[in-house]
Write a protein that holds these residues in place. Structure first.
Motif, short mmCIF file in Angstrom:
data_model
loop_
_atom_site.label_atom_id
_atom_site.label_comp_id
_atom_site.label_asym_id
_atom_site.label_seq_id
_atom_site.Cartn_x
_atom_site.Cartn_y
_atom_site.Cartn_z
N ALA A 62 15.27 -1.30 40.51
CA ALA A 62 14.45 -2.61 40.85
C ALA A 62 13.23 -2.24 41.24
O ALA A 62 12.59 -1.44 41.93
N LYS A 70 17.29 -6.19 40.90
CA LYS A 70 18.47 -5.32 41.08
C LYS A 70 18.09 -4.19 40.01
O LYS A 70 17.45 -4.43 39.22
N ASP A 71 18.79 -3.03 40.42
CA ASP A 71 18.78 -1.73 39.60
C ASP A 71 19.37 -2.28 38.33
O ASP A 71 20.63 -2.89 38.36
#
Length: 911
Positions: A62, A70-71
């Motif tokens: 992220a 978000k990742d």
């Protein structure tokens, strides 16, 4: 991020020529970065995407500072596709054609392993392994390459390879860990064991991002012990490279980026993980240093596990070749000849605990400071703890004495190897810092032992910390840091938590009363151990007595040594011939050595007189043997008289040094005629100014009294016109100065002792009285009023023919009587005979001409000192007759009769 054959808005590129390059990095299963060959700097590079295929997108972290993002994890089989290409292509030469170039500049084409299209087609290999899918929309049937990709995909599906296998591929998604909660614990848990890793990114030459296997920790690692030039981030977000930063980055990238390596995580400093990267082809840390892309860093060098000396050697090699960051490097000892850089010398003296005086083979003396160490020193307020006490660094600074003794016992008189590391330039005084002369700083070894390292390891010195760009340091700096770390860990010396050792050393040099009390102990002790602390002249030394923990001034008995230059009341007295040679001889033989002394007596100034032995050699005899001293008549009573006389006779015959101009007197036959000397009575007027407690007195000649008055008048007018600045004068023992007496007037004086700035002992040279004053009441003596203009007017005398009572009460009675009779009055004085300290005189009252001393005998206040000289017998008889009269009348000391027969000693008299 998925890679595809090309977006809808593409423009076919005219048939492009075949191009070649080296694969620098694999971004994903269908995108690579290719670079050219370096020519005078980092080469150009470009991204090539594989045409007509699609591979899974690699995980992405992220965006920092954007909480909404978000990742993004790996797509199934994405990492395996990347790894397939990484292992096949990284660092290899490939050829490629660019088929399509998008509007934003993205290039798509075919890539082949090798120098031409006969090599392995990378896209086909990926599809064949089931690691990529074919982008079938828009495929033209007449294109054989695209038809081949479709065929290979169908075969892969049939064989259930890669993404076509059963199970969906969720097991191929990595559990990436971008952060570590406690980096220190993480590093410690690995116990410095090598772990497998892939270098994912190179930030600069010495900082990389690594993927640790098999647990997929993504960590930033800084190489231990070194630092490369970096990219400085500006306020506008751009990066400005330091000199050679880009070259250093390329050097590391070309060798490590996306390579399989092993990393030893060695430490964690302020959340920064330090480590060493091991590659089958070598250690990148050492290579960076050797090629001049990095410099050694002290703070992280200590944790480097592969041998700090290798790093220093690599850096030294780059400096010598003046490569890259060292192109303008000048070695600290570049201006020295080889013979001045490395030499063997004999240690003659230890100065404090970080410097040595050595004697070179040429006979020259040189002061050498131990490189990169600092001796013990007072910290904070301890310096000012006792302002009235004279500060003596050797004994008052904790561990200074231990450090000096360690060096003294190990080095004095020994030959050592000296390697000069740097010359510290002279510094001028600053605020709170003293001036230092130029210093030669070196590594000193004896028997393979580095003296500085031994000192530091015992906690008797600390290591100096330098700025990173300061190259003036010890050539064994890392060993010094390691030794200090061991000393701190083991609580040695300065790093101990125990109470510091205290050395209460009494200095009784010049302290007559203390010396008198101490004399019997030394006489009874016979031979006593001592250490020679200082050599004032050939026959005058300062000794430290370890058993008695005191310092004494020691004069060699039995010899007459040439005197050095010195201040006297009449001005500076020039040195006698060969005085310097005698002092040098004594220094070389005994300075800071352990010796044995036999004390026989002491002089009036509290100096002890006796014999000094070193390794079986009597120093008095050695000086005479070397024609640097003559035998003194006082040696006749000693056991060494024969040795002294024979040594003197041998030198006299050779006419060496002090005997060079000796002419032997012819022996003449002398006819002795007995002549009886007559007593000469030549009384002259004097003005008595001071009576001491020992019944000595000071008097001025009446004839020169007018000169003194004129001088005092002129001097006080001068002071009134130009008053001295209070506190500007720094008193030193033996100096002549002006002192303000209790009556508010200024007088000429001599400094006898300095206890502290508040307690300075002065002697008023024109009046004979003494006083303890503050240095604020002292001023420098203008040359116009010095003793050269007018000698000191107060002369010391004592009474002839009388014994001063030893009993305190009896002596006080006599002194009171004399003070009452003659102090501050004009009298007549005649010198009768000379004494050890001053002339012995008879003194008459100015008006009645009565003998003052005879009057004291008549009153029974003193006893007669019987003299044997024939010409004085008439006076002695008169004094003895008066003594008998006082005894008969039982006056004062005779009130209990004649006590001399059995108890004279008890009453303080000698017969």
């Amino acid at each position: 991020m998925a890679s595809v054959s090309g977006p809808t808005q593409t423009a076919p590129v005219p048939a492009s020529p075949l191009q070649r390059g080296i694969v620098k990095m694999v971004l994903s299963g269908c995108a690579i970065i290719v670079r050219g060959q370096p020519r005078g700097g980092p080469p150009p590079e470009r991204q090539i995407n594989l045409s007509n295929i699609r591979a899974g997108a690699i995980a992405r972290r992220a965006a920092q500072g954007q909480p909404d993002t978000k990742d993004i994890p790996d797509e199934p089989w994405a990492f395996q596709a990347r790894e397939f290409l990484r292992k096949k292509l990284i660092g290899k030469e490939v050829c490629f054609t660019v088929e399509i170039k998008t509007a934003i500049g993205r290039e798509y084409g075919m890539v082949y392993l090798g120098k031409d299209t006969t090599g392995e087609n990378i896209a086909e290999s990926l599809v064949n392994e089931g690691l990529a899918t074919v982008r079938r929309e828009g495929i033209r049937g007449n294109n054989p390459e695209q038809a081949r990709l479709c065929e290979l995909e169908d075969q892969s599906k049939a064989s259930k390879k890669g993404m076509w296998s059963e199970g969906g591929g969720t097991h191929t998604i990595r559990d990436l860990k971008y952060t570590i909660e406690n980096p220190r614990n993480f590093v410690d848990s690995l116990h410095q064991k090598p772990i497998n890793a892939i270098i994912e990114h190179v930030r600069d030459g010495s900082v990389v991002r690594a993927l640790l296997l098999p647990d997929y920790y993504l960590v930033t690692v800084m190489l231990s012990g070194v630092k490369c030039p970096t990219f400085r981030r500006e306020a506008d977000g751009t990066e400005t490279p330091e000199p050679f930063a880009a070259e250093a980055k390329f050097f590391t990238e070309s060798r490590l980026l996306q390579r399989d390596v092993q990393i030893i995580l060695e430490s964690c400093h302020n959340q920064i993980i330090l480590g060493t990267i091991l590659h089958p082809n070598g250690n990148i840390t050492e290579l960076l240093l050797k090629e001049g892309f990095a410099r050694c860093v002290d703070w992280s060098m200590a944790v480097y596990t592969q041998g700090a000396e290798k790093l220093r050697a690599a850096e030294r090699s780059a400096k010598e070749r003046k490569v890259r960051i060292w192109k303008d490097y000048v070695a600290p000892t570049a201006n020295l000849d080889q013979k001045d850089r490395q030499f063997v010398a004999k240690v003659m003296q230890v100065v404090n605990a970080d410097a040595l005086v050595v004697k070179l083979n040429s006979g020259e003396y040189k002061t050498i400071h131990l490189s990169s160490i600092r001796p013990p020193r007072n910290e904070g307020e301890e310096k000012n703890k006792d302002k009235d006490k004279r500060f003596r660094p050797l004994y008052d600074i904790p561990y200074m004495f231990e450090a000096r003794e360690f060096l003294r016992k190990k080095l004095i008189g020994k030959k050592v190897n000296v390697t000069v590391d740097y010359i510290r330039a002279a510094t001028s005084p600053g605020e709170g810092t003293p001036a230092f002369s130029e210093r030669t700083c070196a590594t000193v070894t004896i028997g393979g032992i580095n003296i500085a390292e031994a000192l530091v390891s015992k906690g008797l010195a600390t290591v100096i910390r330098y700025r990173q760009d300061d190259d003036q340091r010890s050539s064994h700096y890392d060993e010094l840091l390691a030794a200090e770390a061991r000393a701190i860990k083991n609580g040695k010396g300065l790093h101990s938590k125990k109470e510091v050792p205290i050395h209460r050393v009494a200095d009784i040099s010049g302290e007559t009363q203390k010396a008198k009390q101490f004399l019997p102990f030394l006489q009874r002790a016979g031979r006593s151990e001592a250490v020679v602390e200082y050599v004032f002249s050939g026959s005058r030394l300062k000794l430290y007595m370890p058993k008695e923990t005191c310092l004494i001034t020691f004069l060699l008995a039995g010899i007459e040594c040439p005197r050095s230059s010195r201040n006297t009341p009449g001005g500076m007295q020039m040195a006698e011939p060969f005085s310097d040679e005698a002092m040098l001889f004594t220094k070389e033989l005994v300075l800071q050595r352990e010796v044995e002394v036999e004390v026989e007596s002491m002089d009036k100034a509290g100096n002890f007189i006796g014999w000094l032995h070193i390794e079986g050699v009597n120093l008095s005899v050695a000086l005479v043997e070397n024609a640097l001293s003559k035998v003194h008549f006082t040696a006749e009573r000693s056991a060494y008289y024969k040795a002294l006389v024979s040594a003197e006779e041998a030198c006299r015959q050779k006419k060496e040094k002090i005997w060079a101009n000796y002419v032997e007197k012819p022996v003449e036959e002398v006819v002795h005629v007995s002549e009886e000397k007559e007593r000469v009575a030549n009384y002259r007027p004097v003005y008595v100014t001071e009576i001491t407690d020992t019944l000595h007195f000071y008097a001025q000649d009446v004839e020169t009294g007018g000169q003194l008055e004129n001088l005092m008048e002129t001097m006080r007018a001068e002071i009134a016109a130009h008053p001295p600045v209070e506190g500007s004068y720094s008193a030193r023992r033996g100096d002549y100065c002006l002192a303000k007496f209790a009556d508010g007037e200024w007088y000429r004086a001599r400094v006898e002792k300095v206890e502290s700035p508040a307690k300075v002992h002065v002697f008023y040279i024109d009046y004979g009285n003494r006083e303890v004053v503050s240095s604020t009441r002292l001023a420098a003596m203008p040359p116009a009023f010095s003793t050269r203009t007018l000698p000191a007017q107060a002369t010391e005398y004592t009474f002839a023919f009388i014994q001063v009572p030893q009993d305190d009460d009896a002596r006080a009675d006599v002194v009171d009587c004399v003070v009452r009779d003659i102090q501050n009055s004009q009298c007549l004085l005649n010198v009768e005979y000379s004494g050890a300290t001053c002339p012995h005189v008879t003194i008459q009252f100015g008006d009645t001409k009565d003998d003052v001393g005879l009057g004291l005998v008549k009153e029974g206040l003193v006893m007669v000192d019987v003299r044997k000289e024939k010409h004085l017998q008439k006076m002695v008889t008169e004094y003895l007759n008066s003594q008998e009269s006082a005894k008969s009348a039982r006056l004062n000391i005779w009130r209990y009769g004649d006590f001399r027969a059995d108890d004279a000693d008890e009453f303080g008299y000698r017969r």
